[in-house]
Design a protein around this motif. Structure first.
Motif, PDB file in Angstrom:
ATOM      1  N   VAL A 110      15.923 -80.158  -4.769  1.00  0.00           N
ATOM      2  CA  VAL A 110      14.820 -80.283  -3.810  1.00  0.00           C
ATOM      3  C   VAL A 110      14.536 -81.759  -3.570  1.00  0.00           C
ATOM      4  CG1 VAL A 110      12.363 -79.843  -3.391  1.00  0.00           C
ATOM      5  CG2 VAL A 110      13.764 -78.090  -4.488  1.00  0.00           C
ATOM      6  N   LEU A 111      14.300 -82.114  -2.305  1.00  0.00           N
ATOM      7  CA  LEU A 111      13.942 -83.481  -1.934  1.00  0.00           C
ATOM      8  C   LEU A 111      12.655 -83.444  -1.119  1.00  0.00           C
ATOM      9  CD1 LEU A 111      17.480 -84.722  -0.790  1.00  0.00           C
ATOM     10  CD2 LEU A 111      16.394 -85.100  -3.018  1.00  0.00           C
ATOM     11  N   GLY A 112      11.725 -84.359  -1.433  1.00  0.00           N
ATOM     12  CA  GLY A 112      10.457 -84.425  -0.720  1.00  0.00           C
ATOM     13  C   GLY A 112      10.403 -85.622   0.204  1.00  0.00           C
ATOM     14  N   ASP A 113       9.796 -85.436   1.385  1.00  0.00           N
ATOM     15  CA  ASP A 113       9.801 -86.463   2.420  1.00  0.00           C
ATOM     16  C   ASP A 113       8.480 -86.406   3.181  1.00  0.00           C
ATOM     17  OD1 ASP A 113      11.721 -88.243   4.331  1.00  0.00           O
ATOM     18  OD2 ASP A 113      10.513 -86.913   5.577  1.00  0.00           O
ATOM     19  N   SER A 114       8.025 -87.552   3.696  1.00  0.00           N
ATOM     20  CA  SER A 114       6.725 -87.626   4.356  1.00  0.00           C
ATOM     21  C   SER A 114       6.669 -86.867   5.675  1.00  0.00           C
ATOM     22  CB  SER A 114       6.350 -89.091   4.596  1.00  0.00           C
ATOM     23  OG  SER A 114       7.352 -89.745   5.361  1.00  0.00           O
ATOM     24  N   LYS A 115       7.812 -86.647   6.325  1.00  0.00           N
ATOM     25  CA  LYS A 115       7.828 -85.929   7.598  1.00  0.00           C
ATOM     26  C   LYS A 115       8.352 -84.504   7.461  1.00  0.00           C
ATOM     27  CE  LYS A 115       8.130 -89.842  10.780  1.00  0.00           C
ATOM     28  NZ  LYS A 115       8.874 -90.448  11.918  1.00  0.00           N
ATOM     29  N   VAL A 116       9.341 -84.314   6.607  1.00  0.00           N
ATOM     30  CA  VAL A 116       9.951 -82.990   6.455  1.00  0.00           C
ATOM     31  C   VAL A 116       9.188 -82.140   5.453  1.00  0.00           C
ATOM     32  CG1 VAL A 116      12.074 -81.760   5.853  1.00  0.00           C
ATOM     33  CG2 VAL A 116      12.201 -83.967   7.020  1.00  0.00           C
ATOM     34  N   GLY A 117       8.583 -82.774   4.458  1.00  0.00           N
ATOM     35  CA  GLY A 117       7.977 -82.030   3.363  1.00  0.00           C
ATOM     36  C   GLY A 117       9.013 -81.790   2.288  1.00  0.00           C
TER      37      GLY A 117
END
Length: 279
Positions: free
Chosen positions: A241-248
């Motif tokens: 899992v990867l977290g991102d400010s635009k994708v979530g």
């Protein structure tokens, strides 16, 4: 359930894309399923995920993704949602995500003998967390599954919940649409590692391909920006899992990692020219 539609779409695909790289991901070895990595980690500088190397998103993979979502929602006290590339129509686009393999360990700073640190309250030491999750089939008795969550030793700062949460927690029921027979055949224990060392826009290569209307609004808390979940299995670490400010939060557990940088068309042509010249 998170990936039901993605599962249906994946099952109807008849032509799988061929792998564009034959470079195999060199395993990152852990010691006895722990968070300590061996010297093999020094040999891997960078890995990447490629849109053309995906595996089919199966029901078994979906259960793993939902367990992660269940645990993250609990420790962050928020109803989070894991997106899949299929859900965001990213499986039909071309993209690559570059990741650094987690470091071997942190280097401790040696303080001078004559320096005395002021007395400050010390928080409890970080620990591995065990989550017991009753997974409910469509009918019948729940199947208990467990998730072992470890902090990564290479992270500069360990998230606070590794210090404050109890060693073991019993979570609410996770409902699924699967039969008891199917759940009884599944893996019941997973080990995952968590770090927050990624860039807040670590999925920037996907931003241009995403319809923002499909992004879950509840994936906006800053704690998930730069988040990385790694699965430890058979002494190998792979991104899940990867977290991102635009994708979530994006589940990538069905994309096998590839070691090193991909070969560009220019580099491939240069290598071919060198071979021709030598011949």
């Amino acid at each position: 359930m998170i990936f039901i539609e993605a599962l249906n779409r994946a099952s109807t695909q008849t032509n799988e894309k061929k792998l564009i790289s034959r470079n195999k991901y060199r395993p990152v070895i852990s010691n006895k399923d722990s968070v300590d990595l061996s010297s093999a980690a020094h040999q891997v500088k960078e890995i990447h995920l490629d849109s053309q190397t995906k595996k089919t998103l199966t029901a078994s993979t979906s259960i793993f993704a939902n367990l992660i979502e269940h645990v993250l929602s609990h420790i962050m006290n928020s109803t989070l949602h894991l997106h899949s590339p299929e859900e965001l129509n990213l499986d039909s686009k071309e993209w690559k995500i570059f990741l650094q393999v987690p470091p071997l360990n942190t280097e401790k700073i040696n303080k001078a003998d004559d320096y005395i640190t002021p007395e400050v309250p010390q928080r409890p030491p970080a620990k591995q967390l065990i989550f017991h999750i009753p997974v409910k089939p469509l009918y019948g008795t729940p199947v208990e599954m467990t998730v072992l969550l470890s902090p990564h030793n290479g992270s500069p700062e360990t998230p606070i919940f590794f210090h404050t949460f109890p060693k073991e927690s019993w979570l609410p029921i996770l409902h699924t649409p699967y039969s008891p027979e199917f759940l009884n055949q599944q893996i019941t224990h997973y080990h995952i590692l968590l770090d927050q060392d990624g860039e807040q826009d670590q999925l920037s290569s996907l931003h241009a391909h995403i319809n923002q209307s499909k992004i879950a609004e509840n994936n906006t808390q800053s704690a998930i920006f730069g988040l990385r979940i790694w699965r430890a299995k058979n002494q190998v670490l792979t991104p899940a899992v990867l977290g991102d400010s635009k994708v979530g939060l994006l589940f990538v557990g069905h994309y096998p990692p590839i070691e090193g940088n991909p070969i560009t068309e220019e580099e491939r042509a240069r290598q071919a020219n060198n071979l021709y010249t030598k011949a």
